[in-house]
Design a protein around this motif. Sequence first.
Motif, PDB file in Angstrom:
ATOM      1  N   ARG A  21      -9.357   7.630  27.769  1.00 18.04           N
ATOM      2  CA  ARG A  21      -8.164   8.115  27.067  1.00 18.04           C
ATOM      3  C   ARG A  21      -7.486   9.271  27.772  1.00 18.04           C
ATOM      4  O   ARG A  21      -6.425   9.716  27.341  1.00 18.04           O
ATOM      5  N   TYR A  22      -8.042   9.772  28.849  1.00 21.03           N
ATOM      6  CA  TYR A  22      -7.522  10.966  29.516  1.00 21.03           C
ATOM      7  C   TYR A  22      -6.057  10.775  29.920  1.00 21.03           C
ATOM      8  O   TYR A  22      -5.676   9.772  30.494  1.00 21.03           O
ATOM      9  N   GLY A  23      -5.223  11.767  29.595  1.00 21.06           N
ATOM     10  CA  GLY A  23      -3.813  11.732  29.967  1.00 21.06           C
ATOM     11  C   GLY A  23      -2.945  10.885  29.066  1.00 21.06           C
ATOM     12  O   GLY A  23      -1.800  10.606  29.401  1.00 21.06           O
ATOM     13  N   GLN A  24      -3.459  10.493  27.919  1.00 28.08           N
ATOM     14  CA  GLN A  24      -2.703   9.654  26.995  1.00 28.08           C
ATOM     15  C   GLN A  24      -2.604  10.349  25.639  1.00 28.08           C
ATOM     16  O   GLN A  24      -3.472  11.125  25.266  1.00 28.08           O
ATOM     17  N   TYR A  25      -1.544  10.043  24.917  1.00 23.19           N
ATOM     18  CA  TYR A  25      -1.426  10.531  23.551  1.00 23.19           C
ATOM     19  C   TYR A  25      -2.405   9.778  22.662  1.00 23.19           C
ATOM     20  O   TYR A  25      -2.691   8.606  22.889  1.00 23.19           O
ATOM     21  N   CYS A  26      -2.867  10.429  21.617  1.00 23.56           N
ATOM     22  CA  CYS A  26      -3.724   9.766  20.631  1.00 23.56           C
ATOM     23  C   CYS A  26      -2.889   8.881  19.709  1.00 23.56           C
ATOM     24  O   CYS A  26      -3.415   8.012  19.034  1.00 23.56           O
ATOM     25  N   GLY A  27      -1.609   9.123  19.685  1.00 20.81           N
ATOM     26  CA  GLY A  27      -0.672   8.359  18.871  1.00 20.81           C
ATOM     27  C   GLY A  27       0.725   8.819  19.236  1.00 20.81           C
ATOM     28  O   GLY A  27       0.899   9.642  20.125  1.00 20.81           O
ATOM     29  N   PRO A  28       1.726   8.312  18.541  1.00 15.61           N
ATOM     30  CA  PRO A  28       3.090   8.758  18.841  1.00 15.61           C
ATOM     31  C   PRO A  28       3.220  10.263  18.574  1.00 15.61           C
ATOM     32  O   PRO A  28       2.705  10.759  17.574  1.00 15.61           O
ATOM     33  N   PRO A  29       3.903  10.983  19.459  1.00 20.34           N
ATOM     34  CA  PRO A  29       4.055  12.429  19.237  1.00 20.34           C
ATOM     35  C   PRO A  29       4.974  12.697  18.045  1.00 20.34           C
ATOM     36  O   PRO A  29       5.923  11.952  17.800  1.00 20.34           O
ATOM     37  N   SER A  30       4.675  13.757  17.323  1.00 15.82           N
ATOM     38  CA  SER A  30       5.494  14.125  16.164  1.00 15.82           C
ATOM     39  C   SER A  30       6.777  14.807  16.652  1.00 15.82           C
ATOM     40  O   SER A  30       6.907  15.188  17.811  1.00 15.82           O
ATOM     41  N   GLN A  31       7.718  14.976  15.740  1.00 16.97           N
ATOM     42  CA  GLN A  31       8.970  15.659  16.068  1.00 16.97           C
ATOM     43  C   GLN A  31       8.689  17.085  16.537  1.00 16.97           C
ATOM     44  O   GLN A  31       9.283  17.568  17.496  1.00 16.97           O
ATOM     45  N   VAL A  32       7.759  17.775  15.885  1.00 13.55           N
ATOM     46  CA  VAL A  32       7.402  19.147  16.261  1.00 13.55           C
ATOM     47  C   VAL A  32       6.818  19.187  17.674  1.00 13.55           C
ATOM     48  O   VAL A  32       7.172  20.053  18.478  1.00 13.55           O
ATOM     49  N   GLU A  33       5.944  18.251  18.007  1.00 14.45           N
ATOM     50  CA  GLU A  33       5.356  18.199  19.352  1.00 14.45           C
ATOM     51  C   GLU A  33       6.427  17.936  20.409  1.00 14.45           C
ATOM     52  O   GLU A  33       6.425  18.562  21.472  1.00 14.45           O
ATOM     53  N   LEU A  34       7.348  17.032  20.126  1.00 15.94           N
ATOM     54  CA  LEU A  34       8.430  16.738  21.059  1.00 15.94           C
ATOM     55  C   LEU A  34       9.321  17.962  21.275  1.00 15.94           C
ATOM     56  O   LEU A  34       9.681  18.291  22.401  1.00 15.94           O
ATOM     57  N   GLU A  35       9.656  18.642  20.193  1.00 17.81           N
ATOM     58  CA  GLU A  35      10.493  19.835  20.311  1.00 17.81           C
ATOM     59  C   GLU A  35       9.800  20.920  21.117  1.00 17.81           C
ATOM     60  O   GLU A  35      10.419  21.602  21.926  1.00 17.81           O
ATOM     61  N   ARG A  36       8.505  21.088  20.930  1.00 18.78           N
ATOM     62  CA  ARG A  36       7.765  22.115  21.660  1.00 18.78           C
ATOM     63  C   ARG A  36       7.714  21.801  23.156  1.00 18.78           C
ATOM     64  O   ARG A  36       7.778  22.695  23.989  1.00 18.78           O
ATOM     65  N   MET A  37       7.632  20.536  23.501  1.00 19.73           N
ATOM     66  CA  MET A  37       7.526  20.158  24.907  1.00 19.73           C
ATOM     67  C   MET A  37       8.867  20.138  25.626  1.00 19.73           C
ATOM     68  O   MET A  37       8.920  20.388  26.819  1.00 19.73           O
ATOM     69  N   PHE A  38       9.960  19.856  24.919  1.00 21.85           N
ATOM     70  CA  PHE A  38      11.232  19.613  25.587  1.00 21.85           C
ATOM     71  C   PHE A  38      12.344  20.606  25.273  1.00 21.85           C
ATOM     72  O   PHE A  38      13.443  20.466  25.799  1.00 21.85           O
ATOM     73  N   PHE A  39      12.098  21.593  24.429  1.00 20.38           N
ATOM     74  CA  PHE A  39      13.103  22.608  24.130  1.00 20.38           C
ATOM     75  C   PHE A  39      12.522  23.981  24.413  1.00 20.38           C
ATOM     76  O   PHE A  39      11.341  24.231  24.178  1.00 20.38           O
ATOM     77  N   LEU A  40      13.359  24.879  24.903  1.00 24.67           N
ATOM     78  CA  LEU A  40      12.922  26.244  25.186  1.00 24.67           C
ATOM     79  C   LEU A  40      13.139  27.115  23.956  1.00 24.67           C
ATOM     80  O   LEU A  40      14.209  27.105  23.363  1.00 24.67           O
ATOM     81  N   ASP A  41      12.127  27.914  23.594  1.00 24.73           N
ATOM     82  CA  ASP A  41      12.294  28.859  22.498  1.00 24.73           C
ATOM     83  C   ASP A  41      12.581  30.244  23.082  1.00 24.73           C
ATOM     84  O   ASP A  41      12.702  30.410  24.300  1.00 24.73           O
TER      85      ASP A  41
END
Length: 53
Positions: free
Chosen positions: A13-33
Amino acid sequence: MPVDFLSDDETARYGQYCGPPSQVELERMFFLDDADRRLIRACRGSRGRMRTK
């Protein structure tokens, strides 16, 4: 000298999501705070700027 610290299941499973990413996870990865922007400003300087003629 190789060291085995992952189980066979973890290795598969290394390097794979356990399931579809949530909206919060997507925002954290792709938006700058604000903290990200402060870090970027602290690292900026004349060395990182493009020179134009």
